[in-house]
Design a protein around this motif. Structure first.
Motif, PDB file in Angstrom:
ATOM      1  N   GLN A 118       7.549   6.587   4.333  1.00 32.98           N
ATOM      2  CA  GLN A 118       6.087   6.634   4.234  1.00 32.98           C
ATOM      3  C   GLN A 118       5.538   5.466   3.414  1.00 32.98           C
ATOM      4  OE1 GLN A 118       3.711   9.726   1.800  1.00 32.98           O
ATOM      5  NE2 GLN A 118       3.832  10.657   3.824  1.00 32.98           N
ATOM      6  N   SER A 119       6.217   5.124   2.333  1.00 31.96           N
ATOM      7  CA  SER A 119       5.740   4.079   1.437  1.00 31.96           C
ATOM      8  C   SER A 119       6.223   2.687   1.835  1.00 31.96           C
ATOM      9  CB  SER A 119       6.201   4.373   0.003  1.00 31.96           C
ATOM     10  OG  SER A 119       7.619   4.392  -0.082  1.00 31.96           O
ATOM     11  N   GLY A 120       7.197   2.619   2.755  1.00 36.16           N
ATOM     12  CA  GLY A 120       7.705   1.329   3.209  1.00 36.16           C
ATOM     13  C   GLY A 120       8.582   0.616   2.206  1.00 36.16           C
ATOM     14  N   THR A 121       9.203   1.372   1.310  1.00 31.75           N
ATOM     15  CA  THR A 121      10.089   0.777   0.300  1.00 31.75           C
ATOM     16  C   THR A 121      11.483   1.388   0.424  1.00 31.75           C
ATOM     17  OG1 THR A 121       9.438   2.441  -1.331  1.00 31.75           O
ATOM     18  CG2 THR A 121       8.203   0.359  -1.321  1.00 31.75           C
ATOM     19  N   PRO A 122      12.516   0.660   0.029  1.00 34.83           N
ATOM     20  CA  PRO A 122      13.873   1.233   0.067  1.00 34.83           C
ATOM     21  C   PRO A 122      13.959   2.485  -0.804  1.00 34.83           C
ATOM     22  CG  PRO A 122      13.979  -1.144  -0.226  1.00 34.83           C
ATOM     23  CD  PRO A 122      12.526  -0.759  -0.375  1.00 34.83           C
ATOM     24  N   VAL A 123      14.733   3.441  -0.379  1.00 37.26           N
ATOM     25  CA  VAL A 123      14.807   4.726  -1.070  1.00 37.26           C
ATOM     26  C   VAL A 123      15.350   4.583  -2.489  1.00 37.26           C
ATOM     27  CG1 VAL A 123      17.128   5.262  -0.211  1.00 37.26           C
ATOM     28  CG2 VAL A 123      15.547   7.133  -0.761  1.00 37.26           C
ATOM     29  N   TYR A 124      16.114   3.541  -2.734  1.00 36.85           N
ATOM     30  CA  TYR A 124      16.756   3.359  -4.034  1.00 36.85           C
ATOM     31  C   TYR A 124      15.956   2.479  -4.989  1.00 36.85           C
ATOM     32  CZ  TYR A 124      17.874  -1.052  -1.772  1.00 36.85           C
ATOM     33  OH  TYR A 124      17.775  -2.252  -1.104  1.00 36.85           O
ATOM     34  N   SER A 125      14.829   1.920  -4.533  1.00 43.70           N
ATOM     35  CA  SER A 125      14.144   0.856  -5.282  1.00 43.70           C
ATOM     36  C   SER A 125      13.716   1.274  -6.688  1.00 43.70           C
ATOM     37  CB  SER A 125      12.933   0.344  -4.495  1.00 43.70           C
ATOM     38  OG  SER A 125      12.009   1.395  -4.270  1.00 43.70           O
ATOM     39  N   SER A 126      13.221   2.502  -6.849  1.00 41.20           N
ATOM     40  CA  SER A 126      12.753   2.942  -8.166  1.00 41.20           C
ATOM     41  C   SER A 126      13.886   2.994  -9.178  1.00 41.20           C
ATOM     42  CB  SER A 126      12.100   4.325  -8.067  1.00 41.20           C
ATOM     43  OG  SER A 126      10.943   4.279  -7.268  1.00 41.20           O
TER      44      SER A 126
END
Length: 390
Positions: free
Chosen positions: A128-136
């Motif tokens: 949904q956010s368009g970012t890799p799942v691990y980025s945070s």
């Protein structure tokens, strides 16, 4: 277009584990010991809301979630789904206080431990956010607090293992290089946590290649060769070798780095059944998986020089609580025979009747690369997962 490549799939031979599968059994490791203390922390969420650090939606969710018991927390996540994940991740992005970051990371770890299926909400939010799942989490690995760094690494490895996408090339290189540095760090009290993260990653073939490319095999073997390496660390790192050796190129590199004498020494000194089992499984892969017959011959010769056949002959005649050890040792004899031909009987000495007769039958076969051509023993499957009851 996504910023990270699509993952073609998991290796058929590697199980898709829960977060706990790569964790050491027995006494808690350092990260888990610290997590016990972290869970006792009290956070003044009201003050962060009043200071407009977090939104009202995030405040309402975390306030209720923080005060709930395990059953109620599961209900909240099931009800809110993506919004629950969004709230937790926004706290990580909005608050810099180490105590709060430690606490929220532990909440997320507990959430995934208690119900691994909730990982779908993390992936849905990432899509949904368009970012890799691990980025945070990978961003938090640059912080000075060791607990935050190691817990973030643990979560990164779990999330990318269960992702439909590979890490970006830069992130993958950085993370794998970080794991190598952790293996090389002297007196690293988080070593079992590092090994656990590596175990998860090595279940995906692309990361095996990536780990080889960042020159991670030698540091791993150096740790294995150290006299200070305990049996749990031995098990975890040899588990990594076993997984890496499913890739032909990586298996060749492992052999060329003189890994077999290291594994042979560990086999001779092993006092734990699960360590013995995983060593035998790793040795078998090093004979089966290389595509070059000359490399296989080098591996077989190294095993002979290291007296592996003699050790296996002893193991095959012992009584084991774990019957898989007998099966895996017989399977290794079978593969070895296909490589070395009629010399098998001389190398392995007297084997149990069942193994001996099967060994003679397998000695008649011509060596050809291919896992199904090595199944000379009923039940000695090349895709056996040697981690039962560990």
């Amino acid at each position: 277009m996504s910023a990270y490549a699509r993952l073609s799939g998991y290796d058929e031979v590697a199980p898709k584990p829960g977060l706990e599968d790569a964790s050491p059994s027995g006494p808690m490791n350092r990260l888990e010991q610290q997590a016990v203390q972290v869970r006792q922390a009290q956070t003044a969420w009201q003050s962060y809301f009043q200071g407009k650090v977090i939104t009202e939606d995030v405040f309402r969710f975390i306030q209720e979630y923080d005060q709930a018991d395990g059953e109620r927390r599961a209900q909240l996540v099931a009800t809110h789904g993506i919004q629950a994940v969004k709230a937790l991740l926004q706290i990580l992005q909005s608050i810099s206080k180490e105590q709060v970051l430690q606490y929220v990371l532990t909440l997320i770890d507990d959430l995934l431990q208690n119900d691994p299926t909730t990982i779908r909400f993390f992936h849905q939010y990432a899509d949904q956010s368009g970012t890799p799942v691990y980025s945070s989490f990978i961003k938090l690995m640059n912080r000075p607090d060791h607990f935050i760094v190691q817990m973030s690494s643990r979560l990164v490895s779990f999330l990318v293992l269960h992702s439909r996408h590979l890490m970006s090339a830069d992130d993958q290189r950085w993370y794998l290089h970080w794991l190598v540095q952790q293996l090389q760090a002297p007196n690293n009290v988080y070593m079992t946590c590092v090994a656990g993260s590596l175990q998860r990653l090595m279940r995906v073939d692309a990361y095996r290649i990536g780990y080889m490319q960042v020159h991670g095999i030698k540091p791993l073997l150096d740790v294995l060769a150290s006299r200070n390496t305990g049996f749990q660390m031995q098990y975890q790192l040899i588990f990594c070798v076993w997984l890496m050796a499913y890739n032909s190129k990586v298996a060749t590199t492992i052999i060329n780095m003189n890994a077999i004498p290291v594994l042979a020494d560990a086999l001779k000194a092993s006092g734990k059944e699960k360590v013995t089992r995983i060593i035998l499984a790793a040795l078998r892969n090093l004979l089966e998986k290389p595509a070059d017959k000359q490399v296989v011959h080098v591996a077989a010769t190294a095993m002979i020089s290291s007296k592996v056949p003699t050790v296996i002959a002893v193991l095959a005649n012992k009584q084991w609580q774990d019957e898989d050890i007998r099966v895996v040792s017989r399977g290794l004899v079978s593969v070895f025979t296909c490589c070395m031909g009629s010399n098998c009987s001389r190398l392995f000495g007297t084997l149990p009747k069942r193994a001996s007769s099967q060994c003679l039958r397998s000695a008649q076969c011509t060596y050809m690369y291919g896992p199904r051509q090595f199944e000379c023993f009923p039940g000695a499957r090349h895709d056996r997962i040697p981690e039962k009851n560990c």
